[in-house]
Scaffold this motif. Sequence first.
Motif, PDB file in Angstrom:
ATOM      1  N   LEU A 127      13.201  -2.931  -2.846  1.00 21.45           N
ATOM      2  CA  LEU A 127      12.186  -1.916  -3.122  1.00 21.45           C
ATOM      3  C   LEU A 127      12.157  -1.553  -4.608  1.00 21.45           C
ATOM      4  N   PRO A 128      10.964  -1.390  -5.177  1.00 20.85           N
ATOM      5  CA  PRO A 128      10.862  -0.982  -6.580  1.00 20.85           C
ATOM      6  C   PRO A 128      11.622   0.307  -6.882  1.00 20.85           C
ATOM      7  N   SER A 129      11.621   1.251  -5.956  1.00 25.61           N
ATOM      8  CA  SER A 129      12.329   2.510  -6.187  1.00 25.61           C
ATOM      9  C   SER A 129      13.826   2.295  -6.339  1.00 25.61           C
ATOM     10  N   VAL A 156       0.719 -13.806  -5.829  1.00 24.86           N
ATOM     11  CA  VAL A 156       1.695 -12.888  -6.397  1.00 24.86           C
ATOM     12  C   VAL A 156       1.463 -11.510  -5.781  1.00 24.86           C
ATOM     13  N   GLU A 157       2.511 -10.933  -5.206  1.00 21.64           N
ATOM     14  CA  GLU A 157       2.414  -9.580  -4.656  1.00 21.64           C
ATOM     15  C   GLU A 157       2.747  -8.569  -5.763  1.00 21.64           C
ATOM     16  N   LEU A 158       1.830  -7.663  -6.022  1.00 20.68           N
ATOM     17  CA  LEU A 158       2.061  -6.591  -6.986  1.00 20.68           C
ATOM     18  C   LEU A 158       2.435  -5.333  -6.211  1.00 20.68           C
ATOM     19  N   VAL A 159       3.671  -4.870  -6.412  1.00 25.07           N
ATOM     20  CA  VAL A 159       4.186  -3.734  -5.647  1.00 25.07           C
ATOM     21  C   VAL A 159       4.574  -2.628  -6.629  1.00 25.07           C
ATOM     22  N   PRO A 160       3.965  -1.455  -6.524  1.00 20.38           N
ATOM     23  CA  PRO A 160       4.253  -0.394  -7.483  1.00 20.38           C
ATOM     24  C   PRO A 160       5.497   0.417  -7.126  1.00 20.38           C
ATOM     25  N   PRO A 183      -3.291 -12.602  -7.491  1.00 21.00           N
ATOM     26  CA  PRO A 183      -2.552 -11.358  -7.217  1.00 21.00           C
ATOM     27  C   PRO A 183      -3.162 -10.554  -6.077  1.00 21.00           C
ATOM     28  N   VAL A 184      -2.290  -9.922  -5.301  1.00 19.06           N
ATOM     29  CA  VAL A 184      -2.719  -8.952  -4.286  1.00 19.06           C
ATOM     30  C   VAL A 184      -1.974  -7.656  -4.566  1.00 19.06           C
ATOM     31  N   ARG A 185      -2.658  -6.527  -4.361  1.00 19.63           N
ATOM     32  CA  ARG A 185      -2.067  -5.214  -4.639  1.00 19.63           C
ATOM     33  C   ARG A 185      -1.557  -4.576  -3.349  1.00 19.63           C
ATOM     34  N   LEU A 186      -0.299  -4.170  -3.340  1.00 18.99           N
ATOM     35  CA  LEU A 186       0.183  -3.288  -2.292  1.00 18.99           C
ATOM     36  C   LEU A 186      -0.005  -1.862  -2.785  1.00 18.99           C
ATOM     37  N   MET A 187      -0.512  -1.009  -1.943  1.00 20.27           N
ATOM     38  CA  MET A 187      -0.796   0.366  -2.352  1.00 20.27           C
ATOM     39  C   MET A 187       0.475   1.209  -2.483  1.00 20.27           C
ATOM     40  N   LYS A 188       1.523   0.782  -1.789  1.00 24.01           N
ATOM     41  CA  LYS A 188       2.797   1.487  -1.863  1.00 24.01           C
ATOM     42  C   LYS A 188       3.902   0.526  -1.472  1.00 24.01           C
TER      43      LYS A 188
END
Length: 316
Positions: A127-129, A156-160, A183-188
């Motif tokens: 997890l990014p966190s 590529v999964e973009l995970v914020p 790229p695909v964006r995950l919202m969370k």
Amino acid sequence: MSTYDRKIISVIGSGLIGCSWTMVFLSGGYRVKIYDKQPGQAAKAVQNVRLQIEELQQNQMLRGNLNSVEQLALLSSHESLSEALEGAFFVQECVFEDLAVKQAVFHELEGCAGKDVIFSSSTSCLLPSSVFSEVQNRMRCVVCHPVNPPYFVRLVELVPHPETLPVVMDSTFTLMTEIGQAPVRLMKEIDGFALNRIQYAIIAESWRLVKDGVISVQDIDLVMSEGLGMRYAFNGPLETMHLNAPDGLEDYLRRYKEGMQRVLSSFGPVPEFSDNEAEVFIQDMRKHIPSSQLSVRREQRNNLVMGLAKLKQMSE
């Protein structure tokens, strides 16, 4: 005036993923500075990349508008982290999948990189966190999870991180698109991201079907490679549902939702993947693909995926 060059990218870690990202960035015309803390490893990575790029050009599979000589002229190796980061606007971390190691890397990066440099991790499921927990300015952090092999599989999964700024997601999305990735964006953030959650669901049911004596190891692979894989290579699961009924998704659900619910309710528990269970799978795979053939099969896979990617581009 900015001290950053929008065409310089630092790659931290020179293993398989680090070399793959390097090749992708070079194909987009970016100058790449590759760094590894192990003496001599970054220089070895440059030679490895050189051989691969030259071979790709010989096989007419080189990506981008630059030839091999032009791309390789953009590549340099560094044993000094500060030198590797000098002028870079984007940092792609590619060290091995160990949380403590990644945390330490980003902690060190923050001490050397400017405040506007985007920090990106290649983690496949951390997890990014957690990955960025040692970073003070987490607003500039994002996960860019590639699919192996990244040079041939564009997703590529973009995970914020919960604190990631929208402009960082937008800039990273633009970069990934520019270099030819998808790229695909995950919202969370979510454990496993999207790709691995779907992949693990497929692996789990495949494992259960073989373990329960329903189908063989070789045949379950054929179910994907000659069935679902052929279909999903061009259309995702939801688009497939939409196309597989005369009047679209609503019609599909009306026809098949009860059957889907019945089958899904029969799924077994999460497999243990124990040594005893795995032995059957391992022996069958060794018979099907001996160890001596692994490198050949990997190359065949890469060539097929690259051909498929070209076919997809032609159809778009």
